[in-house]
Design a protein around this motif. Structure first.
Motif, short mmCIF file in Angstrom:
data_model
loop_
_atom_site.label_atom_id
_atom_site.label_comp_id
_atom_site.label_asym_id
_atom_site.label_seq_id
_atom_site.Cartn_x
_atom_site.Cartn_y
_atom_site.Cartn_z
N ALA A 1 0.83 -1.20 0.00
CA ALA A 1 0.00 0.00 0.00
C ALA A 1 0.86 1.25 0.00
N ASP A 2 0.45 2.23 -0.80
CA ASP A 2 1.14 3.52 -0.94
C ASP A 2 2.46 3.41 -1.70
N GLN A 3 2.66 2.28 -2.36
CA GLN A 3 3.81 2.09 -3.24
C GLN A 3 3.31 1.62 -4.60
N ARG B 1 -12.62 11.12 -1.90
CA ARG B 1 -11.86 10.28 -2.84
C ARG B 1 -12.82 9.49 -3.72
N ASP C 1 -8.82 7.40 -7.24
CA ASP C 1 -7.90 7.98 -6.26
C ASP C 1 -7.36 6.89 -5.34
N VAL C 2 -8.20 5.91 -5.06
CA VAL C 2 -7.81 4.84 -4.14
C VAL C 2 -6.91 3.81 -4.83
N THR D 1 -4.87 3.66 -8.05
CA THR D 1 -4.39 4.59 -9.07
C THR D 1 -3.53 3.88 -10.10
N LEU E 1 -1.08 1.61 -7.79
CA LEU E 1 -0.84 1.98 -6.40
C LEU E 1 -2.16 1.99 -5.66
N ALA F 1 -3.84 3.42 -2.51
CA ALA F 1 -3.60 4.50 -1.55
C ALA F 1 -4.38 4.23 -0.27
N SER F 2 -3.67 4.11 0.84
CA SER F 2 -4.32 3.80 2.11
C SER F 2 -5.01 5.01 2.72
N GLY F 3 -4.67 6.22 2.24
CA GLY F 3 -5.29 7.42 2.80
C GLY F 3 -5.00 7.61 4.27
#
Length: 276
Positions: A36-38, A89, A93-94, A96, A103, A105-107
């Motif tokens: 997540a986020d990578q 979002r 966006d979540v 991507t 990716l 995105a964990s927010g």
């Protein structure tokens, strides 16, 4: 987003599950959530899903799986929204699409793996500071995050399987240190049942056997402690052609030549330092 991977797959957006039921989309989500986020490169995703023998339509099929995940995310965003927010979002966006990969995105949400690693590190620092009560408490909290093996209900390819092995080793290390902290706090009798199970499960793990020996010895059960050593030695010689380590032999000798509180008894857990 709340990510749970130390057991069954549990990924939630706004409190709503986005985990699909179909095997390959679940596998895809697990790897994206793990990273997540990578950005996870497309080749890595294809390798995970098709084990080095992808179909010609692999990229198109992968895109289909991504669309399926986005539909689940969109549903979760709608169900979890308490009101219309123009800045909220959306599914893209979540999850991507970026150059070369995807990716998730964990927010700023939670991840049980990240929390396990954070708590484990705090526990190790407490051990280094000889704060054994804090170490025991913190490492126990880290271990309590586990509900089963990682990705328990997900088919695992090369990437997830490798990560599962790494996580299991990290868990065993945290468990080892938590038991050491408890031994240093004098909780020998409390540990006997747990160590009985662990030494049966990890039959050649020397440090767990050393901890079991010390717990038995400190509980006034010297004969059983020596029997644990003899069983382990027989197993190592028979299956691996190895003798127990020098440190484990010294512990055995210390117990053999001592009464529970007499000269030569292992007074501290330092006797076991470095046994692995």
């Amino acid at each position: 987003m709340d990510i749970g991977l130390l057991g069954a797959l549990d990924v939630r957006e706004n409190g709503v599950s986005i985990a699909p039921t179909a095997p390959k989309p679940r596998q895809l989500l697990a790897l994206l959530a793990l990273r997540a986020d990578q950005v996870v490169p497309v080749p890595a995703l294809i390798e995970e899903l098709w084990a080095g023998t992808p179909p010609r339509s692999a990229r198109t099929t992968l895109q289909t799986y991504v669309l399926q995940l986005r539909e689940l995310i969109a549903t979760a965003l709608r169900e979890g929204a308490g009101h219309e927010d123009p800045e909220a979002r959306n599914a893209k966006d979540v999850l991507t699409t970026l150059p070369g990969g995807y990716l998730l995105a964990s927010g700023g949400g939670t991840s049980d793996i990240r929390e396990f690693e954070r708590l484990s590190e705090l526990g190790y620092r407490a051990m280094e500071d000889d704060n054994f009560a804090c170490a025991s408490r913190t490492l126990r909290q880290a271990l309590d995050l586990w509900t089963a093996t990682p990705f328990a209900d997900v088919h695992t390819g090369a990437h997830l399987a490798m990560e599962a092995r790494r996580l299991e080793e990290s868990r065993l290390c945290a468990l080892d240190q938590r038991i050491e902290a408890d031994l240093r706090l004098g909780r020998h009798r409390e540990l006997l049942a747990e160590l009985t199970v662990l030494t049966s499960r990890y039959r050649t793990h020397e440090n767990l056997h050393a901890q079991f020996m010390l717990a038995l010895h400190r509980s006034g059960r010297r004969g059983e402690a020596l029997h644990v050593y003899q069983q382990l030695r027989a197993l190592l010689v028979r299956e691996l052609g190895l003798e127990p380590s020098a440190r484990l032999r010294r512990l055995q000798h210390s117990i053999l030549t001592a009464t529970a509180d007499g000269p030569g008894a292992p007074q501290q857990y330092d006797d076991l330092a470095g046994v692995s």
